[in-house]
Design an enzyme around this catalytic site. Structure first.
Site, PDB file in Angstrom:
ATOM      1  N   ASN A   1      -1.455  13.135  -3.696  1.00  0.00           N
ATOM      2  CA  ASN A   1      -2.386  13.655  -4.720  1.00  0.00           C
ATOM      3  C   ASN A   1      -2.690  15.125  -4.470  1.00  0.00           C
ATOM      4  OD1 ASN A   1      -3.063  11.662  -6.633  1.00  0.00           O
ATOM      5  ND2 ASN A   1      -4.375  10.610  -5.171  1.00  0.00           N
TER       6      ASN A   1
ATOM      7  N   ASP B   1      -1.746   9.440 -10.821  1.00  0.00           N
ATOM      8  CA  ASP B   1      -1.973   8.366 -11.820  1.00  0.00           C
ATOM      9  C   ASP B   1      -0.656   7.901 -12.438  1.00  0.00           C
ATOM     10  OD1 ASP B   1      -4.633   8.523 -11.359  1.00  0.00           O
ATOM     11  OD2 ASP B   1      -5.195   9.358 -13.306  1.00  0.00           O
TER      12      ASP B   1
ATOM     13  N   HIS C   1      -3.872  14.950  -9.171  1.00  0.00           N
ATOM     14  CA  HIS C   1      -4.325  13.586  -9.504  1.00  0.00           C
ATOM     15  C   HIS C   1      -3.579  12.983 -10.703  1.00  0.00           C
ATOM     16  CE1 HIS C   1      -7.377  10.357  -9.574  1.00  0.00           C
ATOM     17  NE2 HIS C   1      -7.527  10.706  -8.301  1.00  0.00           N
TER      18      HIS C   1
ATOM     19  N   GLU D   1      -4.763   2.503  -4.241  1.00  0.00           N
ATOM     20  CA  GLU D   1      -3.288   2.561  -4.203  1.00  0.00           C
ATOM     21  C   GLU D   1      -2.762   1.335  -3.465  1.00  0.00           C
ATOM     22  OE1 GLU D   1      -4.838   2.995  -1.143  1.00  0.00           O
ATOM     23  OE2 GLU D   1      -3.063   4.010  -0.327  1.00  0.00           O
TER      24      GLU D   1
ATOM     25  N   ASP E   1       0.851  -1.198   0.000  1.00  0.00           N
ATOM     26  CA  ASP E   1       0.000   0.000   0.000  1.00  0.00           C
ATOM     27  C   ASP E   1       0.888   1.250   0.000  1.00  0.00           C
ATOM     28  OD1 ASP E   1      -3.120   0.794   0.901  1.00  0.00           O
ATOM     29  OD2 ASP E   1      -1.571   2.277   1.432  1.00  0.00           O
TER      30      ASP E   1
HETATM   31  P1  GH3 Z   1      -1.937   5.426   4.168  1.00  0.00           P
HETATM   32  O1  GH3 Z   1      -0.482   5.704   4.257  1.00  0.00           O
HETATM   33  O2  GH3 Z   1      -2.531   5.193   5.497  1.00  0.00           O
HETATM   34  O3  GH3 Z   1      -2.256   4.331   3.227  1.00  0.00           O
HETATM   35  O4  GH3 Z   1      -2.605   6.767   3.627  1.00  0.00           O
HETATM   36  P2  GH3 Z   1      -3.198   7.031   2.200  1.00  0.00           P
HETATM   37  O5  GH3 Z   1      -3.381   8.494   2.036  1.00  0.00           O
HETATM   38  O6  GH3 Z   1      -2.363   6.368   1.165  1.00  0.00           O
HETATM   39  O7  GH3 Z   1      -4.555   6.227   2.246  1.00  0.00           O
HETATM   40  P3  GH3 Z   1      -6.017   6.728   2.044  1.00  0.00           P
HETATM   41  O8  GH3 Z   1      -6.858   5.497   2.017  1.00  0.00           O
HETATM   42  O9  GH3 Z   1      -6.377   7.764   3.090  1.00  0.00           O
HETATM   43  O10 GH3 Z   1      -6.044   7.435   0.645  1.00  0.00           O
HETATM   44  C1  GH3 Z   1      -5.847   6.720  -0.519  1.00  0.00           C
HETATM   45  C2  GH3 Z   1      -5.725   7.735  -1.619  1.00  0.00           C
HETATM   46  O11 GH3 Z   1      -5.447   7.100  -2.870  1.00  0.00           O
HETATM   47  C3  GH3 Z   1      -6.987   8.515  -1.815  1.00  0.00           C
HETATM   48  C4  GH3 Z   1      -7.207   8.539  -3.298  1.00  0.00           C
HETATM   49  O12 GH3 Z   1      -7.334   9.846  -3.794  1.00  0.00           O
HETATM   50  C5  GH3 Z   1      -5.965   7.921  -3.878  1.00  0.00           C
HETATM   51  N1  GH3 Z   1      -6.284   7.152  -5.046  1.00  0.00           N
HETATM   52  C6  GH3 Z   1      -6.999   6.007  -5.125  1.00  0.00           C
HETATM   53  N2  GH3 Z   1      -7.102   5.596  -6.401  1.00  0.00           N
HETATM   54  C7  GH3 Z   1      -6.446   6.509  -7.154  1.00  0.00           C
HETATM   55  C8  GH3 Z   1      -6.206   6.635  -8.565  1.00  0.00           C
HETATM   56  O13 GH3 Z   1      -6.623   5.834  -9.378  1.00  0.00           O
HETATM   57  N3  GH3 Z   1      -5.482   7.698  -8.982  1.00  0.00           N
HETATM   58  C9  GH3 Z   1      -4.988   8.612  -8.100  1.00  0.00           C
HETATM   59  N4  GH3 Z   1      -4.264   9.604  -8.573  1.00  0.00           N
HETATM   60  N5  GH3 Z   1      -5.206   8.519  -6.784  1.00  0.00           N
HETATM   61  C10 GH3 Z   1      -5.921   7.479  -6.310  1.00  0.00           C
HETATM   62 MG    MG Z   2      -2.170   4.210   1.197  1.00  0.00          MG
HETATM   63 MG    MG Z   3      -5.035   1.963   0.950  1.00  0.00          MG
END
Ligand code: GH3
Ligand code: MG
Ligand code: MG
Length: 328
Positions: A179, A188, A184, A214, A171
């Site tokens: 982001n 990506d 964003h 992610e 993760d």
């Molecule tokens: P942690 O270290 O605890 O994992 O914190 P985190 O911020 O990585 O985890 P959190 O679940 O709070 O946020 C995940 C983020 O991943 C939020 C979302 O915007 C981003 N994300 C998810 N899918 C995509 C994607 O396809 N593209 C982009 N650019 N961002 C994504």
């Molecule tokens: Mg994360």
């Molecule tokens: Mg996650």
């Protein structure tokens, strides 16, 4: 005497009449060059056989139109080469029917050809839809569905062959703020590159899938806990050491990893649950690190640098002891 002349004339007329009837009958039965009855019967028999053959051909046409086309051509050639005579009308009719069947056959062949092409196109479409349904569009990696299937398959294989199996959850750390800071599209771009980076440090037989935003999962077939630990650390340090270039920016990030190895009575749910627990332990443990769940506890996996240092220490100790032994 007059009576005798009258009788002679009647007998003569009857004889002429007989000859005339014989000639007419003969002419009717044997037109052109004279032919025997058995030969005529054989000829009709052949026509009947052709008709029967054609009937069979028509019946089986759907099975193999291409083959029938060549057979019908052969039959047609045989019919055309037969001597014509009184049966020429029948032969012409049969030849006409053959020609019609050949036309129908050709049309059928064309339609079958079209249908075959359409079927091929459709099966290709179905195939690509199946691949699409199992592929993450952003990274091109297998998606959650493909991961679930592969994990079930590998667990079944483990039950059958008793070959071990490990699982790693990966993760990205603080990706939300990444982001927020870089946008964003940068996120990506990094996701695509992390996917490529994961694939590049893993074996071909390993499967890496994007199972969440992610979050990635790695199935390591035939891999024990020690090897899985080493793999997790290799992945972690590779990502941490990578500079992701995006629009003149050099971006860096880290990942946390949860590792576990299959145990008796495991199924895919219990295996994934343990790997997730190890991942949460890594997050709690400060991120940019790997934890392993051994079935009872989650423990931090020491970085490979520290492991190398430990090996160096052991080697030094061993060298010292050997020197001491040699001195005594
Ligand atoms: P942690 O270290 O605890 O994992 O914190 P985190 O911020 O990585 O985890 P959190 O679940 O709070 O946020 C995940 C983020 O991943 C939020 C979302 O915007 C981003 N994300 C998810 N899918 C995509 C994607 O396809 N593209 C982009 N650019 N961002 C994504
Ligand atoms: Mg994360
Ligand atoms: Mg996650």
């Amino acid at each position: 005497m007059q009576f005798s002349w009258t009788l002679f004339t009647i007998v003569l007329l009857l004889g002429v009449l007989q000859i005339a009837v014989g000639m007419v009958v003969g002419k009717c039965l044997l037109p052109g060059k004279p032919r025997g009855e058995p030969r005529k019967r054989a000829h009709l028999q052949r026509i009947r056989q052709f008709a029967r053959h054609l009937f069979d051909l028509v019946n089986n046409m759907a099975d193999d139109v291409g083959q029938h086309q060549s057979e019908i051509t052969r039959v047609s050639q045989e019919l055309a080469s037969m001597p014509t005579g009184r049966d020429s009308g029948v032969t012409k009719t049969v030849l006409g029917t053959v020609a019609q069947i050949m036309q129908i056959n050709e049309r059928l062949q064309e339609r079958l050809g079209d249908a075959e092409q359409r079927l091929q196109e459709q099966s290709q479409q179905i195939e690509s839809q199946l691949v699409e349904a199992r592929t993450d569009p952003l990274t091109g990696l297998p998606n959650r569905r493909a991961f679930d299937d592969e994990l079930s398959r590998r667990i079944a294989e483990w039950r059958r062959k008793n070959s071990t199996l490990s699982l790693i959850m990966v993760d990205i750390d603080h990706f939300k703020s990444f982001n927020d800071r870089h946008g964003h599209p940068a996120g990506d771009h990094v996701l695509r590159n992390v996917a490529g980076g994961l694939q590049s440090v893993l074996r071909e037989m390993d499967m890496v899938a994007r199972i969440g935003g992610e979050e990635f999962a790695v199935i390591l077939p035939a891999t024990n806990a020690a090897d899985a630990r080493r793999t997790a650390e290799r992945v972690r340090s590779a990502i941490a050491g990578e500079k992701f270039c995006f629009e003149q920016l050099q971006l860096q990030l880290t990942v946390s990893l949860g590792v576990t190895t299959i145990q008796p009575d495991d199924d895919s749910v219990s295996l994934v649950k343990r790997a997730d627990e190890a991942l949460y332990a890594a997050k709690r443990g400060g991120r940019n690190c790997s934890f392993i769940h051994d079935g009872s506890d989650c423990r931090r996996i020491e970085s490979s640098k520290r492991s190398e240092a430990e090996i160096d220490t052991v080697c030094d100790d061993l060298r010292r002891k050997l020197t001491e032994l040699a001195r005594d």
